[in-house]
Write a protein that holds these residues in place. Structure first.
Motif, PDB file in Angstrom:
ATOM      1  N   LYS A  57      -8.181  -6.813  -6.893  1.00  0.00           N
ATOM      2  CA  LYS A  57      -7.062  -6.433  -7.735  1.00  0.00           C
ATOM      3  C   LYS A  57      -5.798  -6.339  -6.889  1.00  0.00           C
ATOM      4  O   LYS A  57      -5.854  -6.151  -5.670  1.00  0.00           O
ATOM      5  CB  LYS A  57      -7.338  -5.085  -8.405  1.00  0.00           C
ATOM      6  CG  LYS A  57      -8.401  -5.122  -9.500  1.00  0.00           C
ATOM      7  CD  LYS A  57      -8.540  -3.753 -10.131  1.00  0.00           C
ATOM      8  CE  LYS A  57      -9.516  -3.785 -11.303  1.00  0.00           C
ATOM      9  NZ  LYS A  57      -8.974  -4.556 -12.446  1.00  0.00           N
ATOM     10  N   LEU A  58      -4.659  -6.436  -7.543  1.00  0.00           N
ATOM     11  CA  LEU A  58      -3.389  -6.314  -6.842  1.00  0.00           C
ATOM     12  C   LEU A  58      -3.305  -4.984  -6.106  1.00  0.00           C
ATOM     13  O   LEU A  58      -2.873  -4.931  -4.937  1.00  0.00           O
ATOM     14  CB  LEU A  58      -2.239  -6.436  -7.849  1.00  0.00           C
ATOM     15  CG  LEU A  58      -0.828  -6.307  -7.297  1.00  0.00           C
ATOM     16  CD1 LEU A  58      -0.541  -7.378  -6.253  1.00  0.00           C
ATOM     17  CD2 LEU A  58       0.191  -6.364  -8.438  1.00  0.00           C
ATOM     18  N   SER A  59      -3.717  -3.912  -6.737  1.00  0.00           N
ATOM     19  CA  SER A  59      -3.679  -2.593  -6.096  1.00  0.00           C
ATOM     20  C   SER A  59      -4.558  -2.555  -4.854  1.00  0.00           C
ATOM     21  O   SER A  59      -4.218  -1.888  -3.862  1.00  0.00           O
ATOM     22  CB  SER A  59      -4.107  -1.500  -7.080  1.00  0.00           C
ATOM     23  OG  SER A  59      -5.417  -1.749  -7.570  1.00  0.00           O
ATOM     24  N   GLU A  60      -5.668  -3.270  -4.876  1.00  0.00           N
ATOM     25  CA  GLU A  60      -6.553  -3.322  -3.714  1.00  0.00           C
ATOM     26  C   GLU A  60      -5.928  -4.107  -2.567  1.00  0.00           C
ATOM     27  O   GLU A  60      -6.086  -3.747  -1.397  1.00  0.00           O
ATOM     28  CB  GLU A  60      -7.896  -3.926  -4.118  1.00  0.00           C
ATOM     29  CG  GLU A  60      -8.684  -3.047  -5.083  1.00  0.00           C
ATOM     30  CD  GLU A  60      -9.890  -3.747  -5.687  1.00  0.00           C
ATOM     31  OE1 GLU A  60     -10.795  -3.031  -6.175  1.00  0.00           O
ATOM     32  OE2 GLU A  60      -9.934  -4.997  -5.700  1.00  0.00           O
ATOM     33  N   VAL A  61      -5.209  -5.176  -2.904  1.00  0.00           N
ATOM     34  CA  VAL A  61      -4.506  -5.945  -1.873  1.00  0.00           C
ATOM     35  C   VAL A  61      -3.421  -5.083  -1.232  1.00  0.00           C
ATOM     36  O   VAL A  61      -3.251  -5.082  -0.004  1.00  0.00           O
ATOM     37  CB  VAL A  61      -3.898  -7.229  -2.482  1.00  0.00           C
ATOM     38  CG1 VAL A  61      -2.982  -7.927  -1.478  1.00  0.00           C
ATOM     39  CG2 VAL A  61      -4.999  -8.174  -2.934  1.00  0.00           C
ATOM     40  N   ILE A  62      -2.685  -4.331  -2.043  1.00  0.00           N
ATOM     41  CA  ILE A  62      -1.643  -3.449  -1.527  1.00  0.00           C
ATOM     42  C   ILE A  62      -2.231  -2.424  -0.562  1.00  0.00           C
ATOM     43  O   ILE A  62      -1.712  -2.217   0.550  1.00  0.00           O
ATOM     44  CB  ILE A  62      -0.916  -2.736  -2.685  1.00  0.00           C
ATOM     45  CG1 ILE A  62      -0.157  -3.754  -3.540  1.00  0.00           C
ATOM     46  CG2 ILE A  62       0.031  -1.660  -2.160  1.00  0.00           C
ATOM     47  CD1 ILE A  62       0.352  -3.199  -4.858  1.00  0.00           C
ATOM     48  N   LYS A  63      -3.323  -1.789  -0.956  1.00  0.00           N
ATOM     49  CA  LYS A  63      -3.942  -0.774  -0.099  1.00  0.00           C
ATOM     50  C   LYS A  63      -4.502  -1.393   1.176  1.00  0.00           C
ATOM     51  O   LYS A  63      -4.387  -0.810   2.266  1.00  0.00           O
ATOM     52  CB  LYS A  63      -5.046  -0.046  -0.878  1.00  0.00           C
ATOM     53  CG  LYS A  63      -4.518   0.816  -2.012  1.00  0.00           C
ATOM     54  CD  LYS A  63      -5.657   1.367  -2.857  1.00  0.00           C
ATOM     55  CE  LYS A  63      -5.147   2.111  -4.070  1.00  0.00           C
ATOM     56  NZ  LYS A  63      -6.249   2.577  -4.952  1.00  0.00           N
ATOM     57  N   HIS A  64      -5.102  -2.569   1.061  1.00  0.00           N
ATOM     58  CA  HIS A  64      -5.617  -3.273   2.235  1.00  0.00           C
ATOM     59  C   HIS A  64      -4.483  -3.561   3.210  1.00  0.00           C
ATOM     60  O   HIS A  64      -4.596  -3.301   4.416  1.00  0.00           O
ATOM     61  CB  HIS A  64      -6.291  -4.583   1.824  1.00  0.00           C
ATOM     62  CG  HIS A  64      -6.553  -5.512   2.976  1.00  0.00           C
ATOM     63  ND1 HIS A  64      -7.722  -5.483   3.710  1.00  0.00           N
ATOM     64  CD2 HIS A  64      -5.775  -6.489   3.532  1.00  0.00           C
ATOM     65  CE1 HIS A  64      -7.647  -6.400   4.673  1.00  0.00           C
ATOM     66  NE2 HIS A  64      -6.491  -7.023   4.577  1.00  0.00           N
ATOM     67  N   ALA A  65      -3.395  -4.114   2.701  1.00  0.00           N
ATOM     68  CA  ALA A  65      -2.264  -4.470   3.561  1.00  0.00           C
ATOM     69  C   ALA A  65      -1.656  -3.233   4.214  1.00  0.00           C
ATOM     70  O   ALA A  65      -1.265  -3.271   5.391  1.00  0.00           O
ATOM     71  CB  ALA A  65      -1.213  -5.219   2.750  1.00  0.00           C
ATOM     72  N   ALA A  66      -1.574  -2.139   3.476  1.00  0.00           N
ATOM     73  CA  ALA A  66      -1.046  -0.890   4.044  1.00  0.00           C
ATOM     74  C   ALA A  66      -1.960  -0.373   5.148  1.00  0.00           C
ATOM     75  O   ALA A  66      -1.491   0.023   6.224  1.00  0.00           O
ATOM     76  CB  ALA A  66      -0.881   0.156   2.951  1.00  0.00           C
ATOM     77  N   ASP A  67      -3.262  -0.386   4.903  1.00  0.00           N
ATOM     78  CA  ASP A  67      -4.230   0.122   5.874  1.00  0.00           C
ATOM     79  C   ASP A  67      -4.245  -0.710   7.152  1.00  0.00           C
ATOM     80  O   ASP A  67      -4.405  -0.185   8.258  1.00  0.00           O
ATOM     81  CB  ASP A  67      -5.632   0.153   5.266  1.00  0.00           C
ATOM     82  CG  ASP A  67      -5.788   1.220   4.198  1.00  0.00           C
ATOM     83  OD1 ASP A  67      -4.940   2.133   4.140  1.00  0.00           O
ATOM     84  OD2 ASP A  67      -6.746   1.125   3.410  1.00  0.00           O
ATOM     85  N   LYS A  68      -4.088  -2.027   7.006  1.00  0.00           N
ATOM     86  CA  LYS A  68      -4.178  -2.938   8.144  1.00  0.00           C
ATOM     87  C   LYS A  68      -2.823  -3.209   8.805  1.00  0.00           C
ATOM     88  O   LYS A  68      -2.759  -3.922   9.810  1.00  0.00           O
ATOM     89  CB  LYS A  68      -4.790  -4.270   7.703  1.00  0.00           C
ATOM     90  CG  LYS A  68      -6.195  -4.165   7.118  1.00  0.00           C
ATOM     91  CD  LYS A  68      -7.188  -3.655   8.147  1.00  0.00           C
ATOM     92  CE  LYS A  68      -8.598  -3.633   7.564  1.00  0.00           C
ATOM     93  NZ  LYS A  68      -9.597  -3.096   8.517  1.00  0.00           N
ATOM     94  N   GLY A  69      -1.780  -2.634   8.262  1.00  0.00           N
ATOM     95  CA  GLY A  69      -0.453  -2.852   8.828  1.00  0.00           C
ATOM     96  C   GLY A  69       0.064  -4.268   8.658  1.00  0.00           C
ATOM     97  O   GLY A  69       0.865  -4.739   9.473  1.00  0.00           O
ATOM     98  N   GLU A  70      -0.372  -4.951   7.597  1.00  0.00           N
ATOM     99  CA  GLU A  70       0.067  -6.320   7.336  1.00  0.00           C
ATOM    100  C   GLU A  70       1.357  -6.262   6.506  1.00  0.00           C
ATOM    101  O   GLU A  70       1.340  -6.311   5.285  1.00  0.00           O
ATOM    102  CB  GLU A  70      -1.036  -7.094   6.622  1.00  0.00           C
ATOM    103  CG  GLU A  70      -2.301  -7.224   7.467  1.00  0.00           C
ATOM    104  CD  GLU A  70      -3.443  -7.915   6.747  1.00  0.00           C
ATOM    105  OE1 GLU A  70      -3.193  -8.531   5.690  1.00  0.00           O
ATOM    106  OE2 GLU A  70      -4.576  -7.843   7.236  1.00  0.00           O
ATOM    107  N   LYS A  71       2.472  -6.161   7.211  1.00  0.00           N
ATOM    108  CA  LYS A  71       3.750  -5.860   6.578  1.00  0.00           C
ATOM    109  C   LYS A  71       4.177  -6.903   5.557  1.00  0.00           C
ATOM    110  O   LYS A  71       4.636  -6.567   4.462  1.00  0.00           O
ATOM    111  CB  LYS A  71       4.824  -5.704   7.657  1.00  0.00           C
ATOM    112  CG  LYS A  71       6.152  -5.195   7.111  1.00  0.00           C
ATOM    113  CD  LYS A  71       7.132  -4.903   8.240  1.00  0.00           C
ATOM    114  CE  LYS A  71       8.443  -4.369   7.691  1.00  0.00           C
ATOM    115  NZ  LYS A  71       9.411  -4.073   8.783  1.00  0.00           N
TER     116      LYS A  71
END
Length: 209
Positions: free
Chosen positions: A54-68
């Motif tokens: 889901k889009l929300s999961e991609v957002i959280k993944h990117a935040a957690d991994k520092g993928e700006k």
């Protein structure tokens, strides 16, 4: 399956002078769409398999991994979708009894709430978003910088107003306070704000990948 540009929940001319069809052509049709296209391009070449997320999961993944880059673009898809849902033609909605009671208790009146959100958003330095959130059962006004999103922080969002310059420059030039006064006092979708008291606001702007 790739993320898509969600359709506006109203006709492009439905918001009148408060937000013109020309602004929506650019803001929704070009800026919002660019975030969708960039996010999909990044996911096509991503080292982790996020297909079906889901889009929300991609957002959280990117935040957690520092993928700006991925965070900025995916969060902006969600932020904009939530923003559009929070708008409605002038005079078409009003706060529910529950929301009105909370507004009166926490801010004194609807006008005082809107003034607080307008002040917070007008004084927010550079690009970002003004937010009305639910925090421990109370209404709270805050703002987040650039593409930052409640999705990444576990917040309970009720409403947002975009204070990136592209949100208002066509209609208001550089007069951010005039834009905020016009939008907040005339075209808030109070039905959407009231609905989000159930804590499911994040899901209302989410989409499957």
């Amino acid at each position: 399956m790739a993320f898509e540009l969600p359709a506006l929940p109203f006709a492009k001319d439905a918001l009148g002078d408060h937000m013109s069809a020309e602004t929506l052509d650019y803001h929704h049709g070009k800026h919002h769409n660019a975030y969708v296209q960039k996010t999909n391009g990044m996911l096509d070449n991503h080292e982790h398999d996020l297909s079906g997320a889901k889009l929300s999961e991609v957002i959280k993944h990117a935040a957690d991994k520092g993928e700006k880059g991925l965070f900025n673009n995916s969060a902006q898809i969600w932020n904009h979708t939530f923003f559009w849902h929070g708008l409605a033609p002038e005079g078409s909605t009003k706060p529910s009894e529950k929301l009105q009671s909370m507004i009166d208790s926490d801010f004194g009146s609807t006008d005082k709430l809107l003034d607080a959100l307008s002040t917070e958003s007008a004084n927010h330095f550079a690009s970002g978003w003004g937010w009305l959130i639910l925090n421990n059962g109370k209404l709270e006004v805050t703002s987040l910088h650039d593409a930052d999103s409640p999705v990444a922080h576990g917040m309970t969002p009720l409403f947002t107003v975009d204070v990136w310059e592209h949100a208002y420059y066509i209609d208001y030039r550089n007069a951010r306070p005039d834009y905020l006064k016009s939008v907040l006092h005339n075209i808030v979708n109070w039905d959407f704000v009231s609905q989000n008291l159930d804590g499911n606001g994040v899901a209302r702007a989410d989409q499957d990948g």
